[in-house]
Design a protein around this motif. Structure first.
Motif, mmCIF file in Angstrom:
data_model
loop_
_atom_site.group_PDB
_atom_site.id
_atom_site.type_symbol
_atom_site.label_atom_id
_atom_site.label_comp_id
_atom_site.label_asym_id
_atom_site.label_seq_id
_atom_site.Cartn_x
_atom_site.Cartn_y
_atom_site.Cartn_z
ATOM 1 N N LEU A 1 0.943 -1.196 0.125
ATOM 2 C CA LEU A 1 -0.081 0.081 0.002
ATOM 3 C C LEU A 1 0.915 1.176 0.144
ATOM 4 O O LEU A 1 0.239 2.339 -0.154
ATOM 5 N N GLY A 2 2.168 1.102 0.142
ATOM 6 C CA GLY A 2 2.966 2.371 0.169
ATOM 7 C C GLY A 2 2.863 3.053 1.526
ATOM 8 O O GLY A 2 3.294 4.160 1.552
ATOM 9 N N ILE A 3 2.657 2.371 2.421
ATOM 10 C CA ILE A 3 2.604 2.948 3.827
ATOM 11 C C ILE A 3 4.133 3.389 4.408
ATOM 12 O O ILE A 3 4.803 2.511 4.409
ATOM 13 N N VAL A 4 4.046 4.530 5.025
ATOM 14 C CA VAL A 4 5.361 5.021 5.295
ATOM 15 C C VAL A 4 5.222 5.254 6.967
ATOM 16 O O VAL A 4 4.317 5.981 7.419
ATOM 17 N N PRO A 5 5.989 4.812 7.704
ATOM 18 C CA PRO A 5 5.898 4.929 9.146
ATOM 19 C C PRO A 5 6.782 6.193 9.557
ATOM 20 O O PRO A 5 8.036 6.682 9.215
ATOM 21 N N GLU A 6 5.887 7.174 10.103
ATOM 22 C CA GLU A 6 6.528 8.541 10.332
ATOM 23 C C GLU A 6 7.101 8.583 11.896
ATOM 24 O O GLU A 6 8.254 9.302 11.910
ATOM 25 N N LYS A 7 6.482 7.771 12.730
ATOM 26 C CA LYS A 7 6.797 7.787 14.135
ATOM 27 C C LYS A 7 6.164 6.493 14.710
ATOM 28 O O LYS A 7 4.969 6.322 14.520
ATOM 29 N N ILE A 8 6.905 6.188 15.387
ATOM 30 C CA ILE A 8 6.253 4.671 16.495
ATOM 31 C C ILE A 8 7.187 4.767 17.759
ATOM 32 O O ILE A 8 8.176 4.518 17.664
ATOM 33 N N ALA A 9 6.541 5.397 18.691
ATOM 34 C CA ALA A 9 7.083 5.434 20.097
ATOM 35 C C ALA A 9 5.924 5.731 21.269
ATOM 36 O O ALA A 9 5.268 6.797 20.843
ATOM 37 N N GLY A 10 6.353 5.173 22.248
ATOM 38 C CA GLY A 10 5.682 5.881 23.497
ATOM 39 C C GLY A 10 4.314 5.618 23.574
ATOM 40 O O GLY A 10 3.605 6.492 24.165
ATOM 41 N N GLY A 11 3.578 4.627 22.748
ATOM 42 C CA GLY A 11 2.230 4.456 22.671
ATOM 43 C C GLY A 11 1.599 5.430 21.458
ATOM 44 O O GLY A 11 0.168 5.575 21.496
ATOM 45 N N HIS A 12 2.492 6.173 20.829
ATOM 46 C CA HIS A 12 1.844 6.650 19.642
ATOM 47 C C HIS A 12 2.657 6.382 18.365
ATOM 48 O O HIS A 12 3.458 5.769 18.198
ATOM 49 N N ALA A 13 1.537 6.687 17.228
ATOM 50 C CA ALA A 13 2.162 6.317 15.757
ATOM 51 C C ALA A 13 1.567 7.295 14.821
ATOM 52 O O ALA A 13 0.517 7.552 14.892
ATOM 53 N N ALA A 14 2.409 7.494 13.890
ATOM 54 C CA ALA A 14 2.076 8.303 12.788
ATOM 55 C C ALA A 14 2.622 7.693 11.639
ATOM 56 O O ALA A 14 3.558 7.268 11.399
ATOM 57 N N MET A 15 1.390 7.519 10.723
ATOM 58 C CA MET A 15 2.078 6.900 9.347
ATOM 59 C C MET A 15 1.254 7.766 8.178
ATOM 60 O O MET A 15 0.330 8.395 8.459
ATOM 61 N N SER A 16 1.863 7.529 6.934
ATOM 62 C CA SER A 16 1.226 8.238 5.830
ATOM 63 C C SER A 16 1.327 7.335 4.482
ATOM 64 O O SER A 16 1.912 6.115 4.403
ATOM 65 N N MET A 17 0.260 7.201 3.659
ATOM 66 C CA MET A 17 -0.192 6.572 2.471
ATOM 67 C C MET A 17 -0.144 7.452 1.220
ATOM 68 O O MET A 17 -1.155 8.171 1.291
ATOM 69 N N PRO A 18 0.879 7.733 0.484
ATOM 70 C CA PRO A 18 0.690 8.596 -0.828
ATOM 71 C C PRO A 18 -0.262 8.060 -1.663
ATOM 72 O O PRO A 18 -0.354 6.791 -1.778
ATOM 73 N N TRP A 19 -1.052 9.020 -2.498
ATOM 74 C CA TRP A 19 -2.096 8.757 -3.175
ATOM 75 C C TRP A 19 -1.056 7.993 -4.420
ATOM 76 O O TRP A 19 -0.204 8.272 -4.505
ATOM 77 N N ALA A 20 -1.890 6.706 -4.821
ATOM 78 C CA ALA A 20 -1.517 6.162 -5.857
ATOM 79 C C ALA A 20 -2.563 5.686 -6.792
ATOM 80 O O ALA A 20 -3.671 5.157 -6.141
ATOM 81 N N GLU A 21 -2.768 5.432 -7.979
ATOM 82 C CA GLU A 21 -3.735 5.001 -8.836
ATOM 83 C C GLU A 21 -4.140 3.751 -8.525
ATOM 84 O O GLU A 21 -5.309 3.428 -8.552
ATOM 85 N N ARG A 22 -2.950 2.672 -7.992
ATOM 86 C CA ARG A 22 -3.506 1.436 -7.663
ATOM 87 C C ARG A 22 -4.434 1.390 -6.362
ATOM 88 O O ARG A 22 -4.981 0.248 -6.309
#
Length: 144
Positions: free
Chosen positions: A26-47
């Motif tokens: 899916l192209g998911i990119v982890p931005e932050k994973i720490a201390g009970g928090h997570a941030a991830m992004s998924m760039p738009w893609a035609e697929r």
């Protein structure tokens, strides 16, 4: 200050995330994973488009992003140990994500019992004031 259990949990969550084939697909990119928090992004893609006429990303891709982000938040909580499996996940879709824009998810693990982690999340695109979706979930966790 970060404790060793928080650091160990964060490292385990990052390692677990790196091994997920669906996240890579899916192209998911982890931005932050720490201390009970997570941030991830998924760039738009035609697929990832579910409606070719509008270019809107399929709800299943948004769901997978939120589930993955929530699980990472649960795993990275210092009171949780081992892996995390989704017990329940409620996602409320507020609006379609804007075609062409990256979708970002942020999750927070707000409570952990001996075997269950409780997590809340929100997904947004460039219009961060108007969520694409919100989620609440429960995840199994092992004692640290």
């Amino acid at each position: 200050m970060t404790s060793n259990s928080d650091s160990d949990a964060s490292n385990a969550a990052k390692d677990f995330f790196a091994a997920l084939p669906h996240a890579a697909a899916l192209g998911i990119v982890p931005e932050k994973i720490a201390g009970g928090h997570a941030a991830m992004s998924m760039p738009w893609a035609e697929r990832l488009v579910g409606d070719p006429a509008s270019g809107v990303v399929h709800g299943g891709a948004v769901s997978a992003l939120m589930d993955t982000c929530c699980g990472a938040a649960a795993m990275s909580h210092g009171q949780a140990g081992g892996g995390a499996a989704t017990l329940g996940l409620r996602i409320d879709y507020m609006r379609p994500a804007t075609p062409g824009q990256t979708i970002r998810a942020e999750a927070t693990c707000h409570h952990v019992t001996r075997t269950v982690a409780f997590v809340r999340a929100v997904a947004v695109d460039d219009d961060a004031g108007r969520p694409v979706a919100t989620a609440t979930g429960t995840f199994t966790v092992a004692a640290p």
